[in-house]
Design a protein around this motif. Structure first.
Motif, mmCIF file in Angstrom:
data_model
loop_
_atom_site.group_PDB
_atom_site.id
_atom_site.type_symbol
_atom_site.label_atom_id
_atom_site.label_comp_id
_atom_site.label_asym_id
_atom_site.label_seq_id
_atom_site.Cartn_x
_atom_site.Cartn_y
_atom_site.Cartn_z
ATOM 1 N N ASP A 24 0.662 -1.196 0.039
ATOM 2 C CA ASP A 24 -0.260 0.096 -0.069
ATOM 3 C C ASP A 24 0.756 1.297 0.134
ATOM 4 O OD1 ASP A 24 -2.475 -1.175 -0.067
ATOM 5 O OD2 ASP A 24 -2.507 -1.363 2.035
ATOM 6 N N VAL A 25 0.552 2.289 -0.794
ATOM 7 C CA VAL A 25 1.261 3.584 -0.905
ATOM 8 C C VAL A 25 0.753 4.457 0.390
ATOM 9 C CG1 VAL A 25 1.852 3.293 -3.198
ATOM 10 C CG2 VAL A 25 0.072 4.483 -2.451
ATOM 11 N N ASP A 26 1.797 5.327 0.838
ATOM 12 C CA ASP A 26 1.375 6.335 1.818
ATOM 13 C C ASP A 26 0.483 7.238 1.281
ATOM 14 O OD1 ASP A 26 2.672 5.652 4.062
ATOM 15 O OD2 ASP A 26 4.279 7.144 4.030
ATOM 16 N N ARG A 27 -0.301 7.897 1.921
ATOM 17 C CA ARG A 27 -1.041 9.244 1.554
ATOM 18 C C ARG A 27 -0.999 10.303 2.546
ATOM 19 N NH1 ARG A 27 -3.371 7.930 -3.089
ATOM 20 N NH2 ARG A 27 -3.491 5.554 -3.407
ATOM 21 N N ARG A 28 0.026 11.045 1.766
ATOM 22 C CA ARG A 28 0.318 12.609 2.587
ATOM 23 C C ARG A 28 0.133 13.646 1.406
ATOM 24 N NH1 ARG A 28 5.975 11.981 4.676
ATOM 25 N NH2 ARG A 28 6.183 9.687 3.946
ATOM 26 N N PRO A 29 0.019 14.638 1.840
ATOM 27 C CA PRO A 29 -0.182 15.706 0.872
ATOM 28 C C PRO A 29 1.636 16.057 0.242
ATOM 29 C CG PRO A 29 -1.124 16.616 2.784
ATOM 30 C CD PRO A 29 -0.475 15.159 3.013
ATOM 31 N N VAL A 30 1.448 16.012 -1.131
ATOM 32 C CA VAL A 30 2.913 16.204 -1.454
ATOM 33 C C VAL A 30 2.674 17.396 -2.550
ATOM 34 C CG1 VAL A 30 4.654 15.016 -2.979
ATOM 35 C CG2 VAL A 30 3.339 13.390 -1.429
ATOM 36 N N ASP A 31 3.596 18.440 -2.306
ATOM 37 C CA ASP A 31 3.515 19.419 -3.238
ATOM 38 C C ASP A 31 4.682 19.161 -4.464
ATOM 39 O OD1 ASP A 31 3.840 21.877 -4.423
ATOM 40 O OD2 ASP A 31 4.862 22.965 -2.963
ATOM 41 N N LEU A 32 3.879 19.041 -5.562
ATOM 42 C CA LEU A 32 4.603 18.520 -6.826
ATOM 43 C C LEU A 32 5.685 19.527 -7.334
ATOM 44 C CD1 LEU A 32 2.096 16.585 -9.064
ATOM 45 C CD2 LEU A 32 3.795 15.880 -7.538
ATOM 46 N N GLU A 33 5.413 20.664 -7.082
ATOM 47 C CA GLU A 33 6.275 21.902 -7.400
ATOM 48 C C GLU A 33 7.651 21.717 -6.721
ATOM 49 O OE1 GLU A 33 5.074 25.862 -6.677
ATOM 50 O OE2 GLU A 33 6.609 26.839 -7.953
ATOM 51 N N THR A 34 7.624 21.560 -5.484
ATOM 52 C CA THR A 34 8.865 21.373 -4.486
ATOM 53 C C THR A 34 9.466 20.104 -5.048
ATOM 54 O OG1 THR A 34 7.471 22.250 -2.768
ATOM 55 C CG2 THR A 34 9.722 21.374 -2.050
ATOM 56 N N LEU A 35 8.626 19.015 -5.340
ATOM 57 C CA LEU A 35 9.109 18.069 -5.685
ATOM 58 C C LEU A 35 10.070 17.942 -6.754
ATOM 59 C CD1 LEU A 35 7.665 14.432 -5.115
ATOM 60 C CD2 LEU A 35 8.571 14.944 -7.414
ATOM 61 N N CYS A 36 9.583 18.548 -7.838
ATOM 62 C CA CYS A 36 10.028 18.905 -9.462
ATOM 63 C C CYS A 36 11.104 19.654 -9.124
ATOM 64 C CB CYS A 36 9.248 19.575 -10.214
ATOM 65 S SG CYS A 36 7.801 18.286 -10.611
ATOM 66 N N LEU A 37 11.364 20.844 -8.316
ATOM 67 C CA LEU A 37 12.520 21.535 -8.154
ATOM 68 C C LEU A 37 13.698 20.652 -7.611
ATOM 69 C CD1 LEU A 37 10.735 24.767 -6.903
ATOM 70 C CD2 LEU A 37 12.328 24.450 -8.936
ATOM 71 N N GLU A 38 13.417 19.889 -6.786
ATOM 72 C CA GLU A 38 14.092 18.816 -6.014
ATOM 73 C C GLU A 38 14.969 18.080 -6.958
ATOM 74 O OE1 GLU A 38 13.706 16.014 -2.583
ATOM 75 O OE2 GLU A 38 12.686 17.722 -2.207
ATOM 76 N N VAL A 39 14.171 17.510 -7.973
ATOM 77 C CA VAL A 39 14.432 16.394 -9.229
ATOM 78 C C VAL A 39 15.560 17.469 -9.842
ATOM 79 C CG1 VAL A 39 13.952 15.193 -10.977
ATOM 80 C CG2 VAL A 39 12.500 14.855 -8.910
ATOM 81 N N CYS A 40 15.202 18.470 -10.369
ATOM 82 C CA CYS A 40 15.977 19.390 -11.257
ATOM 83 C C CYS A 40 17.185 19.606 -10.554
ATOM 84 C CB CYS A 40 15.266 20.587 -11.402
ATOM 85 S SG CYS A 40 13.855 20.453 -12.786
#
Ligand code: ADP
Length: 460
Positions: A304-320
């Motif tokens: 089962d996957v975790d269910r937490r709010p994830v800000d995709l913008e922050t996540l993409c900046l981190e990946v970049c």
């Protein structure tokens, strides 16, 4: 044309029945005919005894007045002299059919009795030919007859009844044989059906079929035992992948951390910095690979996957930030229109974006560009990873989300991965209630679009 096992069994049963019935019918018919004939022969013997007694009483054929004797008898009679010539005969008898060959005559005179059945006019008669003696002297030959039509009619009727019974039995045997074979083979069909339904991902299913015939049970048990062995082997392999990828991730992350710390040193000379950066990038790729392996094992056990709010913008900046130096001659850009928050597992979602960006960078030629963009439409988030790489053929696009699939590709694509990144990305998107799609054309780059339900719009 090859017959099904059912029909073969049914035919075998029918053929065996036909052969058995035929043997029984033939034996029955001839036994009945023999019994009836022997009864007839008994009566013929009485008739001959009657004539013989009259001749003996008279003392000789001459004094016996043969024609008178013949006329009073209620059955057909022919009296012959010892040389075979007819002395007296029942009126209307066709004598040529009763003529005696010289050899037959001599056999009869020696004491043999000849019996034969034949058509006389439109009647079937059985005749008995024997000698006439007075004392020790043979004085002639007597032929007495009796209608044999009763024997013929009974055997004919019996024959017809037996044929009718035979035909009905063969049809019944075919149907019964087919039905029996169907019944007997049905459990095997069921075993095959269950076996067909069992997939590699569902090796915990068993055929079972308790209470079935011993042979079928044996088949099912053997199959179940094989499934169990396969299940154990898969389990071991999965555990091995889980353990190894887990064990590898920690030291690799520590290694990367150390390399990054080293890189902060301002006094390092340029060549060393470049080498350390390359090492750091390779370690990062190894971390992504081991993470993919780890998630692959998670996908198999249905984690089962975790269910937490994830800000995709922050996540993409981190990946970049993490990927920007991976391929310096390919530009990595990030465009965002909205603040996009989804609900899910941040590690998994980051892995998804890392996989897509990694592919984009990996397959794009130097001088090209990879762009990440983020948008939403009120209920869903759209994350696009676009590149100016070699693109894909239709066939490739249909298969890239399969595990271990690697496109035939041009030289640029060769030797560059394990074929699991997109399979994992697809699993991550689906386990978050989303989907991932691709659109590409050969030589014109590729666009991967991930859509995910926005936080508050996911049902899970
Ligand atoms: P790999 O480790 O081989 O990259 P993936 O599952 O990530 O495995 O990708 C599967 C295949 O999809 C690749 O082998 C490649 O042929 C094709 N592919 C993936 N991303 C791209 C892309 N951005 N451009 C062209 N082809 C791609």
């Amino acid at each position: 044309m090859s017959l099904s096992l059912r029909w073969r069994l049914a035919l075998w049963i029918a053929v065996t029945l036909v052969v058995t019935l035929l043997a029984v019918f033939i034996a029955l018919r001839f036994t009945v005919q023999r019994v009836l004939n022997s009864d007839l022969d008994g009566r013929l013997s009485d008739h001959a005894g009657q004539i013989s007694a009259q001749v003996v009483v008279a003392g000789s054929l001459d004094s016996a007045n043969a024609q008178e004797l013949v006329d009073v008898m209620p059955f057909p009679v022919v009296i012959r002299d010892a040389d075979g010539s007819v002395r007296a005969a029942t009126v209307g008898l066709e004598l040529q059919d009763l003529s005696l060959e010289p050899t037959e005559l001599s056999r009869v005179l020696q004491g043999e009795v000849i019996r034969e059945t034949g058509e006389f006019g439109d009647e079937e008669l059985r005749f008995r030919t024997s000698r006439l003696s007075v004392g020790r002297q043979v004085v002639g030959v007597v032929q007495v007859g009796e209608s044999a039509s009763a024997v013929r009619d009974v055997t004919r009727a019996l024959q017809q009844v037996l044929l009718a019974i035979g035909a009905v039995s063969v049809v019944a045997a075919l149907c019964a044989g087919y039905w029996l074979a169907r019944r007997a083979l049905k459990p095997i069909g069921e075993v095959a059906d269950v076996a067909r339904e069992i997939e590699a991902s569902d090796l915990s299913r068993r055929i079972g079929t308790r209470g079935k015939a011993a042979e079928v049970q044996q088949l099912a048990d053997t199959f179940d035992a094989m499934l169990q062995r396969l299940h154990d082997a898969f389990q071991q392999q999965r555990n091995f992948v889980l353990d190894v990828s887990h064990e590898l991730r920690t030291p690799l992350t520590a290694l990367r951390g150390n390399l990054d710390v080293l890189l902060m040193d301002q006094q390092l000379d340029g060549d060393l910095v470049a080498q350390l950066e390359r090492m750091s990038a390779e370690v990062a790729r190894l971390i992504r690979l081991t993470s993919n392996l780890l998630y692959l094992a998670h996908a198999d056990v249905g984690r089962d996957v975790d269910r937490r709010p994830v800000d995709l913008e922050t996540l993409c900046l981190e990946v970049c930030r993490q990927m920007k130096d991976l391929k310096p001659n390919v530009k990595l850009r990030f465009k965002t229109e909205d603040q996009v928050t989804v609900r899910g597992d941040p590690d998994l979602l980051k892995q998804l974006v890392l996989n897509l960006v990694d592919n984009g960078l990996k397959y794009t030629f130097p001088g090209g560009e990879v762009t990440i963009s983020l948008s939403s439409d009120g209920s869903r988030a759209y994350l696009r990873v676009e590149d100016t790489g070699p693109g894909m053929t239709e066939e490739e696009m249909e298969r890239i989300f399969e595990r271990y699939y690697r496109g035939a590709g041009s030289g640029a694509k060769k030797g560059s991965g394990a074929g699991i990144g997109l399979a994992i990305s697809d699993w991550i998107a689906r386990s978050h209630g989303g989907a991932i799609t691709v659109s590409a054309a050969l030589g014109k780059g590729s666009v991967f679009t991930v859509q995910l339900p926005l936080d508050g719009h996911d049902k899970a």
